[in-house]
Design an enzyme around this catalytic site. Structure first.
Site, PDB file in Angstrom:
ATOM      1  N   LEU A 101       0.876  -1.161   0.000  1.00 48.20           N
ATOM      2  CA  LEU A 101       0.000   0.000   0.000  1.00 48.20           C
ATOM      3  C   LEU A 101       0.916   1.214   0.000  1.00 48.20           C
ATOM      4  O   LEU A 101       1.924   1.231   0.709  1.00 48.20           O
ATOM      5  CB  LEU A 101      -0.892   0.032   1.249  1.00 48.20           C
ATOM      6  CG  LEU A 101      -2.042  -0.983   1.336  1.00 48.20           C
ATOM      7  CD1 LEU A 101      -2.780  -0.816   2.654  1.00 48.20           C
ATOM      8  CD2 LEU A 101      -3.009  -0.810   0.173  1.00 48.20           C
ATOM      9  N   ASP A 102       0.573   2.213  -0.775  1.00 49.00           N
ATOM     10  CA  ASP A 102       1.382   3.429  -0.787  1.00 49.00           C
ATOM     11  C   ASP A 102       1.530   3.978   0.627  1.00 49.00           C
ATOM     12  O   ASP A 102       0.663   3.768   1.483  1.00 49.00           O
ATOM     13  CB  ASP A 102       0.730   4.506  -1.654  1.00 49.00           C
ATOM     14  CG  ASP A 102       0.491   4.037  -3.076  1.00 49.00           C
ATOM     15  OD1 ASP A 102       1.310   3.241  -3.555  1.00 49.00           O
ATOM     16  OD2 ASP A 102      -0.501   4.461  -3.680  1.00 49.00           O
TER      17      ASP A 102
END
Length: 239
Positions: A101-102
């Site tokens: 996930l960023d």
């Protein structure tokens, strides 16, 4: 007796596919003999298996569900010293995140030492669905969301069809909240999809991953997956 690549993956070293590459590169030894063929089998309990000169020990598989806060890196470590997802789960077990996930995206991420399980969840051919809640700039028309549902062309190719649902709009703030479900895992994919329809993401959270959700958890919390959850995810992929 099991194939070497499966043993290596189950030990949490890497995915089965990457383990095959390691074998072909001559980085694996069984009882002192170099192995370069993929069909070789071994017994983790009886044979001495070395990967890059390190003895392989069979670890009990562990599976953690983490509610990743925004600002935390989805990596085992970070060269800039930033906090990672590994800092938020028990340190006794060597685990790594499944996918990413960023940093500025919050939500559900799974960590494990089971390489085979990780490969099942990450590989797009298994179509494990991921649902995000995106706060986006502007108020997307139904026609724009339909473009995402049909698949939209990005710089790395056309996306698979997505599911979307407009949850609410805020005329005063000029923003909207959209639920989107995909099964691919390209880099910053959801953000790039909304960029492509001219509605940049302002805030993004992954709410669901397959059958898993964030119920009962706050940002930074984690729990172990239940055995039936692991089994169901495997069965979903098999179908």
């Amino acid at each position: 007796m099991e194939r070497l690549q499966k043993i290596i993956a189950q030990a949490g070293i890497t995915s089965r596919r990457k383990a095959e590459t390691m074998i072909q590169e001559g980085r694996v030894y069984v009882n002192g003999q170099q192995v370069k063929e993929l069909g070789v089998k071994a017994d983790i309990h009886q044979d001495e298996i070395m990967v890059d000169g390190v003895p392989l020990e069979k670890e009990e598989p562990v599976y953690y569900l983490l509610y990743k806060p925004a600002g935390v890196i989805s990596s085992v470590d970070d060269e800039k010293g930033r906090r990672t997802v590994i800092d938020l789960v028990p340190p006794e077990k060597r685990v790594y995140p499944i996918g990413r996930l960023d940093s500025d995206t919050s939500g559900l991420i799974v960590l494990t030492n089971d390489g085979e399980f990780a490969n099942i969840l990450m590989h797009p051919k298994y179509k494990v669905r991921k649902t995000y809640i995106a706060k986006v700039q502007g108020m997307p028309l139904r026609e724009s969301l339909k473009k995402l549902e049909k698949g939209i062309l990005l710089e790395d190719g056309k996306t698979a069809p997505a599911k979307t649902k407009l949850i609410k709009t805020d005329n005063k703030k000029g923003s909207s909240v959209v639920e989107i479900t995909i099964h691919e895992g390209r880099n910053r994919q959801v953000r790039r999809m909304f960029d492509a329809i001219d509605h940049p993401v302002l805030k993004l959270k992954r709410e669901r991953y397959g059958i898993l959700d964030l119920k009962g958890l706050n940002a930074g919390d984690w729990r172990e997956l239940k055995p039936h959850e692991v089994k169901t995810l495997r069965e979903m992929a098999a179908r």
